[in-house]
Design a protein around this motif. Structure first.
Motif, PDB file in Angstrom:
ATOM      1  N   ALA B  61      69.854  34.181  48.777  1.00  0.00           N
ATOM      2  CA  ALA B  61      70.986  34.496  49.659  1.00  0.00           C
ATOM      3  C   ALA B  61      71.128  36.007  49.819  1.00  0.00           C
ATOM      4  N   ALA B  62      70.931  36.742  48.721  1.00  0.00           N
ATOM      5  CA  ALA B  62      71.043  38.204  48.778  1.00  0.00           C
ATOM      6  C   ALA B  62      69.968  38.780  49.702  1.00  0.00           C
ATOM      7  N   ILE B  63      68.775  38.188  49.666  1.00  0.00           N
ATOM      8  CA  ILE B  63      67.689  38.676  50.531  1.00  0.00           C
ATOM      9  C   ILE B  63      68.038  38.429  52.003  1.00  0.00           C
ATOM     10  N   ILE B  64      68.491  37.217  52.306  1.00  0.00           N
ATOM     11  CA  ILE B  64      68.859  36.907  53.703  1.00  0.00           C
ATOM     12  C   ILE B  64      69.993  37.832  54.160  1.00  0.00           C
ATOM     13  N   MET B 136      69.300  28.713  54.455  1.00  0.00           N
ATOM     14  CA  MET B 136      69.105  28.086  53.144  1.00  0.00           C
ATOM     15  C   MET B 136      68.870  26.591  53.309  1.00  0.00           C
ATOM     16  N   GLU B 137      69.593  25.990  54.272  1.00  0.00           N
ATOM     17  CA  GLU B 137      69.415  24.555  54.495  1.00  0.00           C
ATOM     18  C   GLU B 137      68.009  24.282  55.040  1.00  0.00           C
ATOM     19  N   ALA B 138      67.588  25.130  55.987  1.00  0.00           N
ATOM     20  CA  ALA B 138      66.284  24.936  56.623  1.00  0.00           C
ATOM     21  C   ALA B 138      65.154  25.016  55.607  1.00  0.00           C
ATOM     22  N   THR B 139      65.312  25.874  54.601  1.00  0.00           N
ATOM     23  CA  THR B 139      64.223  26.072  53.634  1.00  0.00           C
ATOM     24  C   THR B 139      64.547  25.404  52.305  1.00  0.00           C
ATOM     25  N   ASN B 140      65.624  24.609  52.290  1.00  0.00           N
ATOM     26  CA  ASN B 140      65.999  23.852  51.109  1.00  0.00           C
ATOM     27  C   ASN B 140      66.203  24.750  49.877  1.00  0.00           C
ATOM     28  N   GLN B 141      66.828  25.887  50.107  1.00  0.00           N
ATOM     29  CA  GLN B 141      67.094  26.804  48.996  1.00  0.00           C
ATOM     30  C   GLN B 141      68.586  26.787  48.662  1.00  0.00           C
ATOM     31  N   THR B 142      68.927  27.305  47.489  1.00  0.00           N
ATOM     32  CA  THR B 142      70.331  27.356  47.087  1.00  0.00           C
ATOM     33  C   THR B 142      70.668  28.750  46.568  1.00  0.00           C
ATOM     34  N   GLY B 269      77.014  32.566  51.252  1.00  0.00           N
ATOM     35  CA  GLY B 269      76.137  31.521  50.745  1.00  0.00           C
ATOM     36  C   GLY B 269      76.870  30.475  49.921  1.00  0.00           C
ATOM     37  N   ASP B 270      76.116  29.837  48.983  1.00  0.00           N
ATOM     38  CA  ASP B 270      76.659  28.782  48.109  1.00  0.00           C
ATOM     39  C   ASP B 270      77.096  27.542  48.883  1.00  0.00           C
ATOM     40  N   HIS B 271      76.539  27.327  50.081  1.00  0.00           N
ATOM     41  CA  HIS B 271      76.956  26.170  50.871  1.00  0.00           C
ATOM     42  C   HIS B 271      76.649  24.850  50.176  1.00  0.00           C
ATOM     43  N   GLN B 272      75.589  24.838  49.376  1.00  0.00           N
ATOM     44  CA  GLN B 272      75.193  23.565  48.744  1.00  0.00           C
ATOM     45  C   GLN B 272      75.670  23.452  47.296  1.00  0.00           C
ATOM     46  N   LEU B 273      76.321  24.498  46.797  1.00  0.00           N
ATOM     47  CA  LEU B 273      76.618  24.551  45.356  1.00  0.00           C
ATOM     48  C   LEU B 273      77.616  23.473  44.925  1.00  0.00           C
ATOM     49  N   LYS B 274      77.233  22.708  43.921  1.00  0.00           N
ATOM     50  CA  LYS B 274      78.138  21.710  43.343  1.00  0.00           C
ATOM     51  C   LYS B 274      78.311  21.979  41.852  1.00  0.00           C
ATOM     52  N   VAL B 275      79.449  21.573  41.320  1.00  0.00           N
ATOM     53  CA  VAL B 275      79.670  21.662  39.882  1.00  0.00           C
ATOM     54  C   VAL B 275      78.661  20.749  39.207  1.00  0.00           C
ATOM     55  N   ILE B 276      78.035  21.224  38.153  1.00  0.00           N
ATOM     56  CA  ILE B 276      76.929  20.493  37.529  1.00  0.00           C
ATOM     57  C   ILE B 276      77.339  19.057  37.155  1.00  0.00           C
ATOM     58  N   ASP B 277      76.462  18.117  37.456  1.00  0.00           N
ATOM     59  CA  ASP B 277      76.664  16.688  37.153  1.00  0.00           C
ATOM     60  C   ASP B 277      77.853  16.058  37.873  1.00  0.00           C
ATOM     61  N   THR B 278      78.328  16.661  38.974  1.00  0.00           N
ATOM     62  CA  THR B 278      79.436  16.071  39.744  1.00  0.00           C
ATOM     63  C   THR B 278      79.120  16.184  41.235  1.00  0.00           C
ATOM     64  N   ASN B 279      80.033  15.646  42.054  1.00  0.00           N
ATOM     65  CA  ASN B 279      79.927  15.814  43.494  1.00  0.00           C
ATOM     66  C   ASN B 279      80.913  16.856  44.012  1.00  0.00           C
ATOM     67  N   ILE B 280      81.480  17.656  43.106  1.00  0.00           N
ATOM     68  CA  ILE B 280      82.526  18.597  43.481  1.00  0.00           C
ATOM     69  C   ILE B 280      81.903  19.855  44.095  1.00  0.00           C
ATOM     70  N   GLU B 281      82.295  20.153  45.339  1.00  0.00           N
ATOM     71  CA  GLU B 281      81.754  21.328  46.019  1.00  0.00           C
ATOM     72  C   GLU B 281      82.550  22.580  45.660  1.00  0.00           C
ATOM     73  N   VAL B 282      81.837  23.683  45.494  1.00  0.00           N
ATOM     74  CA  VAL B 282      82.491  24.950  45.152  1.00  0.00           C
ATOM     75  C   VAL B 282      82.902  25.700  46.419  1.00  0.00           C
ATOM     76  N   LYS B 283      82.125  25.529  47.489  1.00  0.00           N
ATOM     77  CA  LYS B 283      82.320  26.332  48.713  1.00  0.00           C
ATOM     78  C   LYS B 283      83.754  26.335  49.255  1.00  0.00           C
ATOM     79  N   PRO B 284      84.467  25.185  49.266  1.00  0.00           N
ATOM     80  CA  PRO B 284      85.827  25.247  49.825  1.00  0.00           C
ATOM     81  C   PRO B 284      86.720  26.271  49.138  1.00  0.00           C
ATOM     82  N   PHE B 285      86.443  26.586  47.880  1.00  0.00           N
ATOM     83  CA  PHE B 285      87.283  27.531  47.148  1.00  0.00           C
ATOM     84  C   PHE B 285      86.836  28.974  47.333  1.00  0.00           C
TER      85      PHE B 285
END
Lengths: 388, 388
Positions: B61-64, B136-142, B269-285
């Protein structure tokens, strides 16, 4: 602390309140540990409270607030009183650590006794708002009010404000603002953000965008200045038909309105308030939470003529902090011996802001238009002549 | 403006960028009114741009961001360039009033040309965040990154910050902070409020309340210190079982985390980031909106050794503004003639924060632990030696 003085002009939606607030405190430990109930000594921590409420849509909410807020504050202080005399409040109100690291975490977070008083005031405003909601519903009344409350407690002055009243300390060598105003303009971003998150609150009747003026049909298709919720700066947007709706926050200065309806964005009451001829509720956009400022008297050498000035917007619309400070200092210097000089000063400030009637207009001494709003002023001397 | 210098330690999620930004500007009117396209003169307004991006979850994300943000800024500036050289920007971008009162409303709202640049930066960050999401979505990166960008444009310095990097001006007689940090701690109330409005975002796994430490089974039924979204102060609440959940914002200082996951509350960035082992998205916050601070060079007499320091948190974790300012001033005073003295100073600041290896630990000169994080520093001289 000393004398309390309130004066108001003949127009009447303002309410004032002041009283002593004593919070019952038990010496900790004795009661439970030793079961000597008879030895359990009861002490009181005593504070002093002053408040101004500027009503709109009738005086009812302001009257209820002036009757209840001090009680809510007393109640919320009583909930934390066991911890409020400690330098660092304990993690558990009973004072017993469940965990060895408790004091360390409290210290890491810099939690001080004054934070408990701030929290109590924040909770008290919320509680008082609920009481007003119930009372108004029960008696089928409407309206709301701003609230500015000052509490002197344990050597510190706390000023809690929700609305557009103002408190300042006029000290010998400085003027200390003790509040800031909450209006549709100062809280534009919070209000627009809520409309972004819940567009249905606007029911298709308002646009959340801010423009320099109300747009007209001629503007459609053109690029005009605008701001959205996330912008402190301005940009240009191509005007669409939907932008011709009335703006959520509109107008400038004293003319600024929330939903075309209210001139303040924080306060108590207004639970039933709807935008005229619609089903749009105003309450979701209002906040009853005060911002609390703290002034520590133990860190300052308070002089005999130092005072706290609290006043509704009727005063501040026509006089700035500097003008008020100048009037306060010169009045008190010229009236050293009058035992009612603080009351007289409050009257004098109200009269100055109300102006004089010339032909059919009320005018200030300097030729500007005077305040047509309600005007209420407290002048509270701060110097402690050996009393507590 | 002058030389640009960036230095970083060998650890590597930081990215730096700097470039010239030229915004095409047409002389207004000629083209359309007279149809003499050949006479339409094209001018450029040129600005200078520096930025630091501190990546997490990988450097992508920093590179983009380092490849795109300047382009987004250029684009957003181009959208307002027709108005940006006016003292008061016109209500309509074409400059033609639809309504006689337009200039009056713009003046009432105090809209200045610099507000358009601030708005352009706010919009550019949002645009860049979208680009990163797509890439990030296009290249499947996080992953994500913080962003600190400085823009010198039309005699003013604009510093836009989203994250925990920092910029300060070190002037001869003063140090001017040009940014503030956005972390789960500094943005606690915004984050808790969102969870209050949309409880489903926490999926029953987190509590929105803040406590001094993580609660345990033993705490249930006891009254412990807590804060909710509307509180700057603290109160006591009786612990229920639901309060034992992990707190939405937890920890203190560098240990503070949002959803147990992120140490910053703004960034790209962080569009795909979820709390580990959950479905909770971080991006809305998270917020991608920067706070922009402006410094007007035309109001200050800039001296030869005055500089802007921009650095990622790796520097500021171990050195405060005062220490950095002291190092800057003494280094530049001792190295008057070195043509690379600004680069050398940047290196020197990085080396100081990285410390020296003693046994198996990196230590500062003063015996404290050194920074283990990435460290990037820009030293940007501000003095204009007759150049523009």
């Amino acid at each position: 602390m000393g004398v309390i003085n309130a004066e108001k002009s003949e127009f009447n939606e303002d309410q004032a309140a002041c009283c002593q607030i004593s919070v019952r405190r038990r010496e900790p430990g004795l009661e439970e540990d030793e079961e000597w109930l008879i030895l359990c000594s009861t002490q009181f921590l005593t504070g002093y409270y002053w408040a101004l409420f500027d009503g709109h849509g009738g005086p009812e909410a302001a009257i209820i607030a002036s009757n209840y807020l001090h009680y809510c504050i007393k109640q919320k202080l009583e909930e934390v009183v066991g911890a409020v005399t400690e330098a660092s409040p304990p993690m558990h109100l009973s004072g017993r650590c469940v965990c060895d690291s408790d004091p360390q975490f409290v210290e890491e977070k810099h939690i001080r006794a004054e934070d408990l008083v701030v929290g109590a005031l924040e909770n008290a405003f919320q509680e008082c708002d609920e009481v007003i909601g119930q009372e108004m519903e029960a008696t089928n009344q409407t309206g709301g009010c701003t609230a500015l409350a000052a509490l002197y407690f344990q050597g510190k002055l706390y000023v809690a404000n929700a609305g557009d009243s103002r408190a300042i300390l006029v000290l010998k060598d400085s003027v200390v603002p003790m509040s800031c105003e909450f209006t549709p303009e100062t809280e534009r971003q919070r209000i627009q953000h809520l409309a972004f998150l819940f567009p249905s609150l606007l029911d298709g009747e308002f646009t959340r965008f801010e423009f320099p003026r109300r747009l007209k049909g001629d503007d459609v298709g053109q690029k005009v200045l605008y701001r959205d919720y996330f912008m402190e700066g301005w940009g240009y947007k191509t005007v669409e038909k939907a932008d011709l709706k009335y703006p959520l926050v509109h107008g400038h200065g004293k003319q600024a309105r929330l939903l075309g309806t209210l001139a303040v964005s924080r306060g108590l009451g207004d639970h039933q308030l709807k935008v005229i001829d619609t089903n749009i509720e105003v309450k979701p956009f209002l906040s009853c939470i005060p911002k609390v400022n703290v002034f520590d008297f133990t860190l300052h050498d308070i002089k005999e003529d130092d005072v706290l000035i609290m006043a509704t917007d009727g005063l501040w619309d026509v006089l700035c902090n500097k003008e008020v400070a100048h009037m306060v200092r010169s009045f008190l210097a010229e009236n050293r011996t009058d035992p009612h000089r603080f009351s007289e000063l409050a009257k004098c400030l109200v009269c100055r802001a109300r102006g004089k009637k010339r032909d059919h207009q009320w005018m200030l001494d300097d030729g500007h238009e005077a305040s047509y709003d309600d005007i209420s002023v407290f002048v509270i001397p701060l110097h402690n002549r050996g009393e507590d």
